[in-house]
Design a protein around this motif. Sequence first.
Motif, PDB file in Angstrom:
ATOM      1  N   THR A 124       0.970  -1.144  -0.027  1.00 28.52           N
ATOM      2  CA  THR A 124      -0.055   0.144  -0.062  1.00 28.52           C
ATOM      3  C   THR A 124       0.890   1.270  -0.194  1.00 28.52           C
ATOM      4  O   THR A 124       2.051   1.260   0.324  1.00 28.52           O
ATOM      5  CB  THR A 124      -0.883   0.089   1.273  1.00 28.52           C
ATOM      6  OG1 THR A 124      -0.292   0.100   2.552  1.00 28.52           O
ATOM      7  CG2 THR A 124      -1.706  -1.158   1.461  1.00 28.52           C
ATOM      8  N   THR A 125       0.197   2.427  -0.533  1.00 30.66           N
ATOM      9  CA  THR A 125       0.925   3.787  -0.532  1.00 30.66           C
ATOM     10  C   THR A 125       1.133   4.219   0.974  1.00 30.66           C
ATOM     11  O   THR A 125       2.135   4.699   1.379  1.00 30.66           O
ATOM     12  CB  THR A 125       0.329   4.760  -1.156  1.00 30.66           C
ATOM     13  OG1 THR A 125      -0.935   4.811  -0.676  1.00 30.66           O
ATOM     14  CG2 THR A 125       0.294   4.455  -2.618  1.00 30.66           C
ATOM     15  N   SER A 126       0.358   3.759   1.857  1.00 26.04           N
ATOM     16  CA  SER A 126       0.506   4.147   3.283  1.00 26.04           C
ATOM     17  C   SER A 126       1.667   3.337   3.939  1.00 26.04           C
ATOM     18  O   SER A 126       2.492   4.271   4.678  1.00 26.04           O
ATOM     19  CB  SER A 126      -1.006   3.665   4.014  1.00 26.04           C
ATOM     20  OG  SER A 126      -0.786   4.241   5.384  1.00 26.04           O
ATOM     21  N   GLN A 127       1.977   2.477   3.700  1.00 24.17           N
ATOM     22  CA  GLN A 127       3.113   1.476   4.185  1.00 24.17           C
ATOM     23  C   GLN A 127       4.421   2.192   3.551  1.00 24.17           C
ATOM     24  O   GLN A 127       5.367   2.208   4.137  1.00 24.17           O
ATOM     25  CB  GLN A 127       3.103   0.068   3.728  1.00 24.17           C
ATOM     26  CG  GLN A 127       2.043  -0.478   4.614  1.00 24.17           C
ATOM     27  CD  GLN A 127       1.458  -1.903   4.165  1.00 24.17           C
ATOM     28  OE1 GLN A 127       2.152  -2.387   3.239  1.00 24.17           O
ATOM     29  NE2 GLN A 127       0.514  -2.601   4.747  1.00 24.17           N
ATOM     30  N   ALA A 128       4.327   2.724   2.265  1.00 28.37           N
ATOM     31  CA  ALA A 128       5.439   3.379   1.641  1.00 28.37           C
ATOM     32  C   ALA A 128       5.747   4.657   2.381  1.00 28.37           C
ATOM     33  O   ALA A 128       6.883   5.120   2.627  1.00 28.37           O
ATOM     34  CB  ALA A 128       5.331   3.654   0.123  1.00 28.37           C
ATOM     35  N   ALA A 129       4.649   5.393   2.830  1.00 33.46           N
ATOM     36  CA  ALA A 129       4.816   6.783   3.378  1.00 33.46           C
ATOM     37  C   ALA A 129       5.375   6.420   4.791  1.00 33.46           C
ATOM     38  O   ALA A 129       6.127   7.189   5.126  1.00 33.46           O
ATOM     39  CB  ALA A 129       3.405   7.354   3.448  1.00 33.46           C
ATOM     40  N   GLU A 130       4.871   5.499   5.358  1.00 31.65           N
ATOM     41  CA  GLU A 130       5.444   5.396   6.813  1.00 31.65           C
ATOM     42  C   GLU A 130       7.049   4.810   6.824  1.00 31.65           C
ATOM     43  O   GLU A 130       7.682   5.158   7.593  1.00 31.65           O
ATOM     44  CB  GLU A 130       4.667   3.959   7.432  1.00 31.65           C
ATOM     45  CG  GLU A 130       3.166   4.499   7.766  1.00 31.65           C
ATOM     46  CD  GLU A 130       2.217   3.236   8.184  1.00 31.65           C
ATOM     47  OE1 GLU A 130       1.194   3.634   8.583  1.00 31.65           O
ATOM     48  OE2 GLU A 130       2.903   2.198   8.069  1.00 31.65           O
TER      49      GLU A 130
END
Length: 293
Positions: A124-130
């Motif tokens: 997910t993009t959220s995991q990449a952001a984190e």
Amino acid sequence: MVVTGLSLAKAIIEVTTGLISRRRCFLEQAQWRTAPWALDPSAQSGQSRLVNILVFMPGFLEDHSRLVQEYDFVLHQDLLQSLQFQLKQLFEWRWHWQMEYLCAAWEEENDRDVFPGRAIRFATTSQAAETMIYNTVLIWILGLLWKVDPSNTSSIVLDAARHTQGTLSGRYTRHGPLHLPGEVVNLHDVAVEICRAFDFQIRNTVNNSASILFFLMPIGLAWSVLGHEEEWAKAINESLSKSHVTSGYQTGQNVFGFGSYAVPNVINGQESATLWLSHSEKSVYLVETTELD
């Protein structure tokens, strides 16, 4: 971190302003970090937990600036202890994130990628952001540790990694291409991981709901570490040009451009940015920093 009345995006802007000015921000106060989640701590997002660590970095930079101007032994020890504590907080977050998202990232060949080496893909993009925010905080902490206590930084990082790994309730199995706590102690490798996560994010920006500053601060720090290497400088520029939001960022056309950041002049984890000159019972504290144009 307060969400009602002060969004996560606004919090990031506040922290970024503090990092640029080297002045601590009000968000490091306990009521801003813990009160919103007192009734339901599980409701706090992973990104918010990371920002709760990031909010301390402006104050650390302010304290370090005071040490540069006039050495104070008590302030030096307080800063060192605070850096060690926040490093453990960061590593604890990272271990638990790894356990929760065991298959969050993987490597694959892709001719479209501009960065050297194999590409990293995220579920997910959220995991990449984190991943980018985590590495952003790690760069600030490592950079300051290499300045404040260069002779012990490697052992501090390894001790923190071992200590926090012991907080895991389940059995851990190594999986995925992302660096784990204690595996890197230099800024170069951390910056590389930011770039690899950023390339995934920039390709999926349409589906990304994170604050745009989640892009700009991490890649700005990565540039400050890697920008002197021709291959990486070219790759970062090419990646930035893929989006109208980030195009021209490196050239200073964005208010939070690369020129706003000055990170420690420690790249390979072997240089010492701190010199101690002992004269009887006195010590002179000298620190070199890299200011970006």
